[in-house]
Scaffold this active site. Structure first.
Site: not given
Ligand code: F6P
Length: 543
Positions: A205, A262, A378
């Site tokens: 990528e 990471r 919500h």
């Protein structure tokens, strides 16, 4: 030992969390602590003094202190890749030595940090110029996974520390060209600097996006190849690949194989942070992480924040069947924090083979997920409160608003506290019926409605509080989770530092890609299953 822990957790099944507070009015004081810029309330969990006693024994059994020492000391604990694990060295401000393969790495780290510092000065002062002689206003970091999530999360979290005379920053990660194209719309190539961030400099990528960006720059400068060294720099461990791509090695910022992807935001992968927020802020971020490193190395188990979080998660996952964990920051600036922790935790501990090469017989890394509050309230909190599975939650809150708007900040904080309280206490059927009676509802209506309004409660959570969200406290917060994940890896006896689980998909992608790219209507690879064949054919017929 695990048997004893199991029995211990079995004894918790009959204990309602709320009752623990009734039994002990000092519970909050007992089960909360301050450490390196953070406060943790973990009182709303199944934990008591016996829990700590048992884990102290467990930690002795698994030689926890030794492995922790081995990590900080640079021993090759990432044994499947034969690498040390030394992201902590990147934020070590002391003048001690740490050796990897006989070489003291501290001077290397300092040299690279100095290089970042000098480069920031060049860019910020305007002495570093683009090909047409203009100063740099836009930084575009092209990277993915650890070469994107850490820096982009930090840049977002610390936006208020960006001053307008410093360049803007954009992050491009997805191979979907929409990511790069939409970013390019915002920038002026004459004033742009592309940071190609990739530890390996081979990630599909990143390299494809980097090539696309290179072509755009070349097109902009009518094919003049000299333009590349004014607009591209590399953050990587792979000199040859950087050179081959056409980036001037003078503008390659190095890091080393002992920095896991990471865990790499502390390395030169953090250059975009330093360019966007200034070097001082980057150094404060490192200092905050170092605060947490010092705490993690020295505090006893029952006062050690990362270890406490690790113990809680281990207990839920292994003995109570709670295999999912929500990270819920009540701070819009921490919008990307959960995504960052997701990689940190799930790529590290999503393993099913232990260090001896055997299949584990206990569940390892949990599913990490979440969204900032109050938005999540919500959306998915319905399940947190009334769903059939209990999900331990980490609420993360900031005491002081970044913008001095105390009114809305207090609404935010009240919501955060209310949620952990609701998870703990719930609402009983009797209470629901009383309330409905007071509202004057009929017996029929009450019978129909009441069960739906019951909250079982008895659901655990932690609350982590930062006085302010600033570089130092954020550094500590990130390191807190790094050490929690590390601790759990030792508890599960797995290697938290490789990531072979991402390889198969990469391999298959290339096989499928060659089918997608060829002009034949028939599929050549007969090892594919019929679903894979069907999907490839469908795409080809619909392109
Ligand atoms: O595919 C997973 C991974 O290897 C991550 O571990 C890493 O952070 C990411 O890809 C990017 O890798 P690189 O920095 O080498 O491009």
């Amino acid at each position: 030992m695990l048997k004893k822990l199991k029995n211990h957790y079995n004894s918790f099944t009959s204990q309602n969390l709320e009752d623990l507070f009734k039994l002990d009015n000092k519970r909050f004081n007992k089960y909360s602590l301050k450490a390196s810029n953070l406060f943790l309330d973990y009182s709303k969990n199944w934990i008591n003094t016996e829990t700590f006693t048992l884990y102290e024994k467990y930690f002795e059994k698994i030689d926890f202190n030794l492995v922790r020492h081995q990590m900080f000391n640079g021993e090759k604990i990432n044994f499947t890749e034969n690498r040390a694990v030394l992201h902590t060295a990147l934020r070590n401000s002391k003048n001690n030595s740490i050796y990897v393969e006989g070489k003291n790495i501290i001077p290397l780290i300092r040299k690279e940090l100095k290089k970042i510092d000098n480069f920031c000065n060049e860019v910020h002062s305007g002495s570093f110029k683009g090909f047409s002689g203009k100063s740099i206003k836009y930084i575009i970091n092209i990277g993915i996974g650890g070469s994107d999530l850490g820096p982009s999360m930090v840049s977002e979290a610390l936006k208020p520390f960006h001053s307008s005379n410093l360049p803007q920053v954009y992050y491009v990660s997805n191979i979907d060209s929409a990511d790069l194209i939409e970013t390019i719309k915002n920038i002026d190539i004459d004033r742009s600097l592309f940071l190609i961030a990739s530890k390996t400099f081979t990630t599909q990528e990143t390299m494809e996006n980097a090539k696309l960006a290179k072509q755009m720059v070349l097109d902009h400068y009518k094919g003049d190849i000299k333009s590349i060294s004014s607009h591209f720099i590399a953050l990587s461990t792979n000199k040859n690949a950087v050179k081959e791509f056409g980036i001037n090695l003078e503008y390659m910022f190095q890091f080393w194989d002992w920095v896991g992807g990471r865990y790499s935001l502390w390395s030169t992968i953090g250059l975009s942070i330093a360019l966007y927020l200034g070097m001082d802020n980057f150094k404060k971020l490192l200092a905050g992480a170092e605060d947490m490193d010092n705490h993690f190395r020295s505090a006893p188990i029952n006062e050690n924040m990362p270890i406490i979080l690790a113990i809680l998660g281990f207990g839920y996952n292994n003995f109570m069947g709670l295999n999912s964990h929500a990270i819920l920051p009540y701070a819009q600036y921490l919008n990307r924090f959960t995504a960052f922790i997701q990689q940190l935790d799930m790529e590290s501990n999503g393993k099913s083979v232990n260090k001896n090469g055997n299949l584990v017989d206990i569940p390892t890394g949990p599913i990490i997920w979440g969204e900032p509050g109050t938005n999540g309230q919500h959306a998915f909190y319905q399940l947190l409160h009334q769903g059939t599975q209990k999900v331990p939650c980490d609420f993360i809150a900031i005491a002081n608003s970044q913008h001095g708007i105390d009114h809305t900040n207090n609404i935010l904080l009240a919501n955060c506290i209310a949620q952990s309280q609701a998870l703990l206490k719930g609402r009983s059927l009797n209470k629901v019926i009383n309330e409905m009676e007071l509202q004057g509802l009929s017996k029929n209506e009450i019978n129909k409605m009441a069960p739906h309004k019951v909250f079982q409660g008895n659901r655990p959570s932690n609350t982590i509080i930062l006085k302010e969200l600033n570089p130092r406290s954020l550094g500590s917060l990130i390191a807190l989770y790094e050490h929690k994940v590390f601790t759990q890896g030792i508890m599960w006896n797995i290697n938290s530092f490789d990531q072979y689980g991402v390889e198969l998909g990469k391999l298959l992608t290339n096989e499928i890609l060659s089918e997608l790219n060829n002009n034949n209507s028939m599929i050549n690879n007969n090892s594919f299953d019929s679903s894979t064949n069907g999907l490839i054919s469908f795409f080809k017929m619909n392109q």
